[in-house]
Design a protein around this motif. Sequence first.
Motif, mmCIF file in Angstrom:
data_model
loop_
_atom_site.group_PDB
_atom_site.id
_atom_site.type_symbol
_atom_site.label_atom_id
_atom_site.label_comp_id
_atom_site.label_asym_id
_atom_site.label_seq_id
_atom_site.Cartn_x
_atom_site.Cartn_y
_atom_site.Cartn_z
ATOM 1 N N ALA A 24 0.838 -1.190 0.000
ATOM 2 C CA ALA A 24 0.000 0.000 0.000
ATOM 3 C C ALA A 24 0.881 1.252 0.000
ATOM 4 N N ILE A 25 0.291 2.351 -0.413
ATOM 5 C CA ILE A 25 0.993 3.631 -0.500
ATOM 6 C C ILE A 25 0.782 4.389 0.813
ATOM 7 N N ASN A 26 1.836 4.942 1.354
ATOM 8 C CA ASN A 26 1.726 5.725 2.590
ATOM 9 C C ASN A 26 1.391 7.170 2.251
ATOM 10 N N TRP A 27 0.464 7.730 3.014
ATOM 11 C CA TRP A 27 -0.019 9.085 2.796
ATOM 12 C C TRP A 27 0.167 9.918 4.053
ATOM 13 N N PHE A 43 -27.459 19.285 17.832
ATOM 14 C CA PHE A 43 -26.388 20.259 17.612
ATOM 15 C C PHE A 43 -25.380 19.696 16.623
ATOM 16 N N GLY A 44 -24.475 20.546 16.207
ATOM 17 C CA GLY A 44 -23.412 20.134 15.294
ATOM 18 C C GLY A 44 -22.135 20.848 15.664
ATOM 19 N N GLY A 45 -21.078 20.509 14.953
ATOM 20 C CA GLY A 45 -19.809 21.159 15.232
ATOM 21 C C GLY A 45 -18.670 20.464 14.533
ATOM 22 N N SER A 46 -17.478 20.640 15.098
ATOM 23 C CA SER A 46 -16.295 20.068 14.466
ATOM 24 C C SER A 46 -15.213 19.794 15.510
ATOM 25 N N PHE A 47 -14.230 19.036 15.069
ATOM 26 C CA PHE A 47 -12.996 18.805 15.821
ATOM 27 C C PHE A 47 -11.867 19.286 14.926
ATOM 28 N N SER A 48 -10.719 19.588 15.513
ATOM 29 C CA SER A 48 -9.570 20.003 14.715
ATOM 30 C C SER A 48 -8.326 19.225 15.136
ATOM 31 N N GLY A 49 -7.295 19.291 14.282
ATOM 32 C CA GLY A 49 -6.017 18.672 14.607
ATOM 33 C C GLY A 49 -5.953 17.179 14.369
ATOM 34 N N LEU A 50 -6.630 16.696 13.345
ATOM 35 C CA LEU A 50 -6.604 15.265 13.035
ATOM 36 C C LEU A 50 -5.177 14.789 12.806
ATOM 37 N N LYS A 51 -4.817 13.683 13.445
ATOM 38 C CA LYS A 51 -3.530 13.027 13.218
ATOM 39 C C LYS A 51 -3.840 11.637 12.691
ATOM 40 N N ALA A 52 -3.100 11.197 11.673
ATOM 41 C CA ALA A 52 -3.396 9.882 11.108
ATOM 42 C C ALA A 52 -2.189 9.275 10.437
ATOM 43 N N SER A 53 -2.193 7.969 10.445
ATOM 44 C CA SER A 53 -1.243 7.172 9.684
ATOM 45 C C SER A 53 -2.082 6.407 8.671
ATOM 46 N N ILE A 54 -1.849 6.670 7.393
ATOM 47 C CA ILE A 54 -2.667 6.068 6.339
ATOM 48 C C ILE A 54 -1.773 5.340 5.353
ATOM 49 N N SER A 55 -2.115 4.090 5.120
ATOM 50 C CA SER A 55 -1.455 3.272 4.116
ATOM 51 C C SER A 55 -2.570 2.723 3.231
ATOM 52 N N PHE A 56 -2.638 3.202 1.963
ATOM 53 C CA PHE A 56 -3.787 2.874 1.110
ATOM 54 C C PHE A 56 -3.403 2.908 -0.356
ATOM 55 N N ASP A 57 -3.835 1.890 -1.081
ATOM 56 C CA ASP A 57 -3.704 1.827 -2.527
ATOM 57 C C ASP A 57 -5.072 1.420 -3.066
ATOM 58 N N ALA A 58 -5.698 2.293 -3.861
ATOM 59 C CA ALA A 58 -7.048 2.032 -4.363
ATOM 60 C C ALA A 58 -7.154 0.709 -5.116
ATOM 61 N N ALA A 59 -6.069 0.277 -5.752
ATOM 62 C CA ALA A 59 -6.088 -0.978 -6.494
ATOM 63 C C ALA A 59 -6.078 -2.196 -5.569
ATOM 64 N N HIS A 60 -5.648 -2.014 -4.326
ATOM 65 C CA HIS A 60 -5.556 -3.122 -3.369
ATOM 66 C C HIS A 60 -6.001 -2.660 -1.987
ATOM 67 N N PRO A 61 -7.310 -2.323 -1.846
ATOM 68 C CA PRO A 61 -7.775 -1.804 -0.562
ATOM 69 C C PRO A 61 -7.614 -2.793 0.595
#
Length: 175
Positions: A24-27, A43-61
């Motif tokens: 997979a591809i690291n993003w 009610f509604g709202g939001s959060f901020s400061g998302l941290k993530a480790s993503i490894s994804f290749d659309a051809a091989h989910p």
Amino acid sequence: MMKKLIYPATTMAITGLLAFTFAAINWKVDSDKAEVKFTSDKFGGSFSGLKASISFDAAHPEEAKFSASIDANSIATGFFLKNMHAKDALGVDDHPIIKFESTTVSKSGSGYVAKGDLTLKGVARPMSVYFTFTGEGGQGVFKGNMTVRPKDFGIDHNGTPEKVMVSLVVPVTKM
């Protein structure tokens, strides 16, 4: 004897190449531009400061891995008292981090689904995040959504909605 040595070596080489081909591809997430919004009937709202480790290749989910966290203290409803009430309901003093860790990722209709565990207020529950990915060159955007039932996580303050819809827009660059 030579055939017995060449066949296993060839098989291992081909298997190694296939494993490398399907990696997979690291993003890298652009946290400043990422959007984590929520809505409910109350009610509604939001959060901020998302941290993530993503490894994804659309051809091989099926090879993908997602690990994401956000500071529960970053909740913003647009109204100070609702922010305080929401922080109290989320138990931010004892459980300041909300996180999602995928266990499987697969194709689903015109997009994908990441199944895993959402940990909220110290309680982990199975969750599905439905998402799409568009990318060109070294840039991309994940857009996703999930429905959270606060009571499943022990959040049952007066005024807590039955369900909360979470939407995500996560711009990324290839690492």
